[in-house]
Enzyme design. Structure first.
Site, PDB file in Angstrom:
ATOM      1  N   ASP A  67      -6.379  -0.961  -7.282  1.00  0.00           N
ATOM      2  CA  ASP A  67      -5.216  -0.995  -6.419  1.00  0.00           C
ATOM      3  C   ASP A  67      -4.845  -2.669  -6.533  1.00  0.00           C
ATOM      4  O   ASP A  67      -5.779  -3.274  -7.147  1.00  0.00           O
ATOM      5  CB  ASP A  67      -5.694  -0.691  -4.968  1.00  0.00           C
ATOM      6  CG  ASP A  67      -4.844  -1.313  -3.831  1.00  0.00           C
ATOM      7  OD1 ASP A  67      -3.608  -0.917  -3.768  1.00  0.00           O
ATOM      8  OD2 ASP A  67      -5.126  -1.723  -2.904  1.00  0.00           O
ATOM      9  N   ASP A 115      -2.929  -4.954  -3.748  1.00  0.00           N
ATOM     10  CA  ASP A 115      -2.794  -6.016  -2.429  1.00  0.00           C
ATOM     11  C   ASP A 115      -4.239  -5.705  -1.795  1.00  0.00           C
ATOM     12  O   ASP A 115      -4.463  -4.607  -1.523  1.00  0.00           O
ATOM     13  CB  ASP A 115      -1.652  -5.652  -1.451  1.00  0.00           C
ATOM     14  CG  ASP A 115      -0.407  -6.305  -2.177  1.00  0.00           C
ATOM     15  OD1 ASP A 115      -0.568  -7.379  -2.887  1.00  0.00           O
ATOM     16  OD2 ASP A 115       0.497  -5.898  -1.342  1.00  0.00           O
ATOM     17  N   ARG A 121      13.186   1.280  -5.100  1.00  0.00           N
ATOM     18  CA  ARG A 121      12.256   0.843  -6.357  1.00  0.00           C
ATOM     19  C   ARG A 121      12.486   1.800  -7.488  1.00  0.00           C
ATOM     20  O   ARG A 121      11.687   2.002  -8.082  1.00  0.00           O
ATOM     21  CB  ARG A 121      10.827   0.784  -5.850  1.00  0.00           C
ATOM     22  CG  ARG A 121      10.533  -0.294  -4.775  1.00  0.00           C
ATOM     23  CD  ARG A 121       9.214  -0.517  -4.149  1.00  0.00           C
ATOM     24  NE  ARG A 121       8.810  -1.749  -3.667  1.00  0.00           N
ATOM     25  CZ  ARG A 121       7.809  -1.873  -2.884  1.00  0.00           C
ATOM     26  NH1 ARG A 121       6.793  -1.030  -3.001  1.00  0.00           N
ATOM     27  NH2 ARG A 121       7.867  -2.847  -2.015  1.00  0.00           N
ATOM     28  N   SER A 178       4.064  -0.992   4.974  1.00  0.00           N
ATOM     29  CA  SER A 178       4.917  -0.219   4.394  1.00  0.00           C
ATOM     30  C   SER A 178       4.768   1.355   4.361  1.00  0.00           C
ATOM     31  O   SER A 178       3.567   1.844   4.684  1.00  0.00           O
ATOM     32  CB  SER A 178       4.958  -0.599   2.685  1.00  0.00           C
ATOM     33  OG  SER A 178       3.672  -0.255   2.135  1.00  0.00           O
ATOM     34  N   ASP A 191       5.887   4.619   2.062  1.00  0.00           N
ATOM     35  CA  ASP A 191       6.458   4.782   0.810  1.00  0.00           C
ATOM     36  C   ASP A 191       6.975   6.282   0.510  1.00  0.00           C
ATOM     37  O   ASP A 191       6.344   7.363   0.868  1.00  0.00           O
ATOM     38  CB  ASP A 191       5.434   4.664  -0.350  1.00  0.00           C
ATOM     39  CG  ASP A 191       4.828   2.986  -0.349  1.00  0.00           C
ATOM     40  OD1 ASP A 191       5.673   2.177  -0.190  1.00  0.00           O
ATOM     41  OD2 ASP A 191       3.811   3.017  -0.503  1.00  0.00           O
ATOM     42  N   ASP A 199      -9.007  -0.657  -1.541  1.00  0.00           N
ATOM     43  CA  ASP A 199      -9.486  -1.060  -0.232  1.00  0.00           C
ATOM     44  C   ASP A 199      -9.217   0.124   0.675  1.00  0.00           C
ATOM     45  O   ASP A 199      -9.572  -0.108   2.001  1.00  0.00           O
ATOM     46  CB  ASP A 199      -8.737  -2.420   0.379  1.00  0.00           C
ATOM     47  CG  ASP A 199      -7.476  -2.221   0.318  1.00  0.00           C
ATOM     48  OD1 ASP A 199      -6.762  -2.304   1.685  1.00  0.00           O
ATOM     49  OD2 ASP A 199      -6.668  -1.872  -0.666  1.00  0.00           O
TER      50      ASP A 199
END
Length: 251
Positions: free
Chosen positions: A8, A10, A128, A180, A182, A213
């Site tokens: 991952d 962030d 995106r 966020s 998604d 995380d």
């Protein structure tokens, strides 16, 4: 022996929306000498490039071992050393009609629940291509503001997700990063992306190791663990760096 190590982005490799540290850049550059490396995130390819790729100090031949999977693996990029450019391997993009429906639902529900930000730092809703992402404070909000918002609204976020999902049958709605939400085509999560990565490169689940995380049930990294890939949960990039330094030392 593992062949591919996935991450991952962030809060696993970097502070949210920030470039990886000098320490992490050196670790990943050395890791590429022994392993293929994948970064899979809800963010865009441009984010992966800015936060990770541009910080690496490796020759083009080694960069070919880097697998960029933005928007939870709905897109997949590899570096072509001969042409000196990143090339897309596949893209599962949303239709224009779907994008309009998603954008409308995200804003409507946020306003109904009183969590729409009237003074955002950058775009709140970002197209995106293969994913629409709602960032509650805007894409450019500071890490400190994002972490504070995430703590304040941690019990509200699942409610928001569920209400948006009710308006979008046939689409996948997930809690994403720090602030966020998604939305992708159905059946898309990080397990989908990692599964495609393994399939296209002729690897098995046993060949892979994954760091994230949010590997607890309900977290956006959990599907990778659930599919049977050996996974290591971290609390931040420092945990990841410590583990990788050990891997580099014994490889």
């Amino acid at each position: 022996m593992k062949k591919i190590i996935g991450f991952d982005l962030d809060d696993t490799l970097a502070i949210t929306k920030s470039p990886i540290s000098d320490r992490m850049a050196g670790i990943l550059s050395r890791l590429l000498e022994k392993y293929d490396v994948c970064v899979i995130t809800g963010g865009t390819f441009q984010q992966i490039k800015k936060q990770v790729i541009d910080r690496l100090n490796v020759q083009p031949e080694l960069l070919q071992r880097f697998h960029a999977m933005p928007t939870c693996g709905t897109r997949y990029y590899r570096f072509d050393a001969a042409d000196n450019e990143w090339k897309i391997q596949y893209a599962n993009d949303l239709s224009d009609e779907q994008k309009t429906q998603i954008t409308t639902a995200l804003e409507e529900v946020a306003r109904e629940m009183g969590i729409w930000c009237d003074n955002p730092a950058g775009e709140i809703i970002e197209d995106r291509h293969s994913q629409i992402t709602m960032s509650a404070l805007g894409q450019q909000a500071s890490p400190e503001d994002k972490y504070a918002w995430a703590e304040k609204y941690k019990d509200i976020r699942p409610v928001y997700r569920d209400k948006v999902a009710e308006k979008l049958p046939g689409l996948e709605v997930r809690i994403g990063g720090t602030t966020s939400t998604d939305i992708t085509l159905p059946g898309i999560d990080k397990a989908y992306g990692i599964g495609k990565l393994l399939e296209l490169n002729g690897w098995s689940k046993e060949d892979a190791l994954f760091f994230g995380d949010k590997l607890q049930e309900g977290g956006n990294d959990f599907p990778v663990k659930q599919m049977g890939v050996d996974s290591i949960e971290v609390r931040g990039w420092e945990d990841t760096a410590y583990a990788l330094e050990g891997i580099n030392a014994v490889s």
